[in-house]
Design a protein around this motif. Structure first.
Motif, mmCIF file in Angstrom:
data_model
loop_
_atom_site.group_PDB
_atom_site.id
_atom_site.type_symbol
_atom_site.label_atom_id
_atom_site.label_comp_id
_atom_site.label_asym_id
_atom_site.label_seq_id
_atom_site.Cartn_x
_atom_site.Cartn_y
_atom_site.Cartn_z
ATOM 1 N N GLN A 158 -12.366 3.035 0.717
ATOM 2 C CA GLN A 158 -11.749 2.174 -0.288
ATOM 3 C C GLN A 158 -10.385 1.671 0.170
ATOM 4 O O GLN A 158 -10.042 0.500 -0.015
ATOM 5 C CB GLN A 158 -11.593 2.932 -1.610
ATOM 6 C CG GLN A 158 -12.816 2.871 -2.518
ATOM 7 C CD GLN A 158 -12.521 3.445 -3.884
ATOM 8 O OE1 GLN A 158 -12.299 4.643 -4.028
ATOM 9 N NE2 GLN A 158 -12.516 2.599 -4.882
ATOM 10 N N LEU A 159 -9.613 2.565 0.776
ATOM 11 C CA LEU A 159 -8.270 2.188 1.209
ATOM 12 C C LEU A 159 -8.326 1.166 2.345
ATOM 13 O O LEU A 159 -7.535 0.216 2.383
ATOM 14 C CB LEU A 159 -7.502 3.434 1.652
ATOM 15 C CG LEU A 159 -5.980 3.306 1.752
ATOM 16 C CD1 LEU A 159 -5.397 2.859 0.425
ATOM 17 C CD2 LEU A 159 -5.363 4.628 2.172
ATOM 18 N N PHE A 202 -7.043 -1.662 -5.735
ATOM 19 C CA PHE A 202 -7.682 -0.555 -5.017
ATOM 20 C C PHE A 202 -8.969 -0.117 -5.711
ATOM 21 O O PHE A 202 -9.984 0.136 -5.059
ATOM 22 C CB PHE A 202 -6.706 0.618 -4.922
ATOM 23 C CG PHE A 202 -7.306 1.864 -4.332
ATOM 24 C CD1 PHE A 202 -7.541 1.962 -2.974
ATOM 25 C CD2 PHE A 202 -7.643 2.944 -5.141
ATOM 26 C CE1 PHE A 202 -8.104 3.106 -2.424
ATOM 27 C CE2 PHE A 202 -8.204 4.087 -4.603
ATOM 28 C CZ PHE A 202 -8.430 4.168 -3.242
ATOM 29 N N TYR A 259 -9.262 -2.034 0.830
ATOM 30 C CA TYR A 259 -8.128 -2.513 0.029
ATOM 31 C C TYR A 259 -7.147 -3.284 0.908
ATOM 32 O O TYR A 259 -6.674 -4.362 0.543
ATOM 33 C CB TYR A 259 -7.447 -1.307 -0.615
ATOM 34 C CG TYR A 259 -6.280 -1.615 -1.524
ATOM 35 C CD1 TYR A 259 -6.308 -2.690 -2.410
ATOM 36 C CD2 TYR A 259 -5.147 -0.804 -1.513
ATOM 37 C CE1 TYR A 259 -5.239 -2.956 -3.251
ATOM 38 C CE2 TYR A 259 -4.077 -1.054 -2.354
ATOM 39 C CZ TYR A 259 -4.125 -2.131 -3.219
ATOM 40 O OH TYR A 259 -3.063 -2.390 -4.052
ATOM 41 N N GLN A 266 -12.412 -1.858 -4.899
ATOM 42 C CA GLN A 266 -12.935 -1.913 -3.537
ATOM 43 C C GLN A 266 -14.156 -1.010 -3.372
ATOM 44 O O GLN A 266 -14.229 0.064 -3.968
ATOM 45 C CB GLN A 266 -11.855 -1.506 -2.532
ATOM 46 C CG GLN A 266 -10.576 -2.308 -2.649
ATOM 47 C CD GLN A 266 -10.822 -3.795 -2.640
ATOM 48 O OE1 GLN A 266 -11.555 -4.305 -1.784
ATOM 49 N NE2 GLN A 266 -10.218 -4.515 -3.580
ATOM 50 N N ILE A 282 0.839 -1.203 0.000
ATOM 51 C CA ILE A 282 0.000 0.000 0.000
ATOM 52 C C ILE A 282 0.873 1.252 0.000
ATOM 53 O O ILE A 282 0.582 2.232 -0.696
ATOM 54 C CB ILE A 282 -0.941 -0.009 1.218
ATOM 55 C CG1 ILE A 282 -1.951 -1.157 1.089
ATOM 56 C CG2 ILE A 282 -1.671 1.321 1.350
ATOM 57 C CD1 ILE A 282 -2.870 -1.300 2.280
#
Length: 291
Positions: free
Chosen positions: A266-267, A282, A270, A285, A207
């Motif tokens: 989203q992160l 990513f 992810y 998601q 990430i």
């Protein structure tokens, strides 16, 4: 006195500065034509240009200071650029092996515990039988004494004591085996925890690499945007004042207070997806955080 002018509305708000008189007239005509049908009674005035004495702070829609409670970017494993997903797959393989070892150790420990329980039950049974046989022999001996007999019991009193001793020895061995197997389970659990942590650190490294790529892209965009903005904004000083559309584009976009929430969600999703799948993306998601 300056030969430049500025365009202001009836409330005194400055529409544009640093214009030639002709440029100010053209901009005023454009604005009046644009809002002629609004019925708002717009009044625009051309005044001599005034220097800016108080520059208001630029409004931004992101935080410029850290408010995090943790920093996952600290202590990341050293991985070659572009090899983050391969490294994560290797961590998955080691985690899978650690889980298999733990499953085998736990199964063996379960069997060892069951065997120890059986041995312990056998000791309890034989001890009770031994105590009963000894009590019966004692009662027989007492009866003989009361009858005046002087002869003692036969020298070899068989009460199952040897079987009890053997059972106790087997129980001790089973207890030792169970303890050894339990220690192997603990070691396997520690190994799995280490493998799980390695997976998490590998995910965080992936990430972090993605974010660094986004940061590089953003830097390149800024390198393009800033010259464009300054050129368009500065064109007014050579007779090309920005029109209504240009002024709208030059302003920072108005974003709702929670505009970044979807990307935070989203992160977070992810990261959860990467903990199970090295090929997670990513962009795939959902915006809402999955519990």
């Amino acid at each position: 006195m300056s030969d430049l002018f500025m365009l202001v509305d009836s409330d005194g708000d400055v529409i544009s500065r640093g214009l030639t008189y002709g440029g100010a007239q053209a901009l005023r005509d454009e604005w009046l034509a644009k809002y002629a049908g609004s019925g708002g009674g717009v009044t625009l005035l051309i005044k001599p240009n005034e220097p800016i004495t108080d520059v208001p702070p630029v409004r931004v829609h992101f935080q410029t200071f850290p408010t995090h409670v943790e920093n996952r970017a600290i202590g990341l494993p050293v991985i070659a650029d572009g090899a983050e997903r391969d490294h994560l797959r290797e961590c998955f393989a080691r985690r899978s092996e650690a889980r298999d070892v733990l499953d085998l150790a736990a199964d063996a420990a379960k069997r060892g515990k069951a065997h120890y329980s059986d041995c312990l039950a056998e000791v309890v049974r034989l001890r009770a039988a031994d105590e009963a046989e000894v009590a019966a022999a004692g009662a027989t001996l007492a009866t003989r004494f009361k009858a005046g007999a002087s002869a003692s019991l036969e020298p070899n009193l068989r009460t199952g004591r040897h079987a009890l001793l053997d059972a106790e020895a087997r129980c001790d061995a089973a207890r030792k085996a169970a303890a050894l197997l339990n220690s192997e389970v603990s070691a396997a659990e520690d190994a799995l925890a280490t493998a799980e942590q390695a997976v998490e650190r590998s995910v965080d490294a992936l990430i972090h690499a993605d974010l660094q790529y986004m940061l590089a892209e953003l830097k390149q965009l800024w390198q393009k945007i800033v010259p464009l903005k300054l050129t368009i904004d500065g064109a007014r000083y050579v007779g090309f004042p920005p029109g209504v559309d240009a002024l709208a584009v030059l302003q920072p976009p108005e974003l709702p207070p929670n505009a970044g929430a979807r990307y935070v969600g989203q992160l977070a999703n992810y990261r959860k997806a990467l903990l199970q799948n090295a090929d997670a993306a990513f962009a795939d998601q959902p915006e809402k955080v999955i519990a």
